[in-house]
Design a protein around this motif. Structure first.
Motif, short mmCIF file in Angstrom:
data_model
loop_
_atom_site.label_atom_id
_atom_site.label_comp_id
_atom_site.label_asym_id
_atom_site.label_seq_id
_atom_site.Cartn_x
_atom_site.Cartn_y
_atom_site.Cartn_z
N MET A 271 0.43 -1.08 0.11
CA MET A 271 -0.04 -0.13 0.25
C MET A 271 0.41 1.31 0.04
O MET A 271 2.03 1.29 1.16
N PRO A 272 0.87 2.20 -0.75
CA PRO A 272 1.23 3.52 -0.54
C PRO A 272 1.53 3.60 0.51
O PRO A 272 0.72 4.12 1.14
N ILE A 273 2.50 4.95 0.53
CA ILE A 273 2.58 5.91 2.11
C ILE A 273 1.35 6.28 2.55
O ILE A 273 1.00 6.95 2.91
N GLU A 274 1.61 7.19 1.16
CA GLU A 274 -0.25 8.52 0.62
C GLU A 274 -1.40 7.47 2.02
O GLU A 274 -2.08 8.41 2.03
N SER A 275 -1.28 6.03 1.42
CA SER A 275 -2.34 5.60 1.60
C SER A 275 -2.91 5.69 3.52
O SER A 275 -3.56 5.82 3.80
#
Length: 69
Positions: free
Chosen positions: A1-5
């Motif tokens: 999962m991307p860090i922004e998520s």
């Protein structure tokens, strides 16, 4: 999962990013109060988060017979 998520999730749950890291690594355990909001944010069920199947096998409870495995 991307860090922004993960950043969005931690903000919505009101917890630190380090707390998520601790959950993932087993250093800390997620609290019962956090399961429902986390499941809602992730668009899943609490059962899916903890890895419990809600489906019964062959309509019976308990382990499957060896022949069915």
């Amino acid at each position: 999962m991307p860090i922004e998520s993960w950043c969005r999730i931690t903000e919505q749950l009101g917890i630190a990013q380090q707390t998520i890291t601790h959950y993932e690594s087993g250093v800390s355990r997620i609290t019962e109060e956090t399961f429902a909001p986390a499941a809602q944010i992730l668009d899943t069920s609490v059962e899916d988060l903890i890895g419990v199947s809600t489906k019964r096998r062959n309509g019976r409870r308990g382990p499957q017979p060896k022949i069915a495995q």
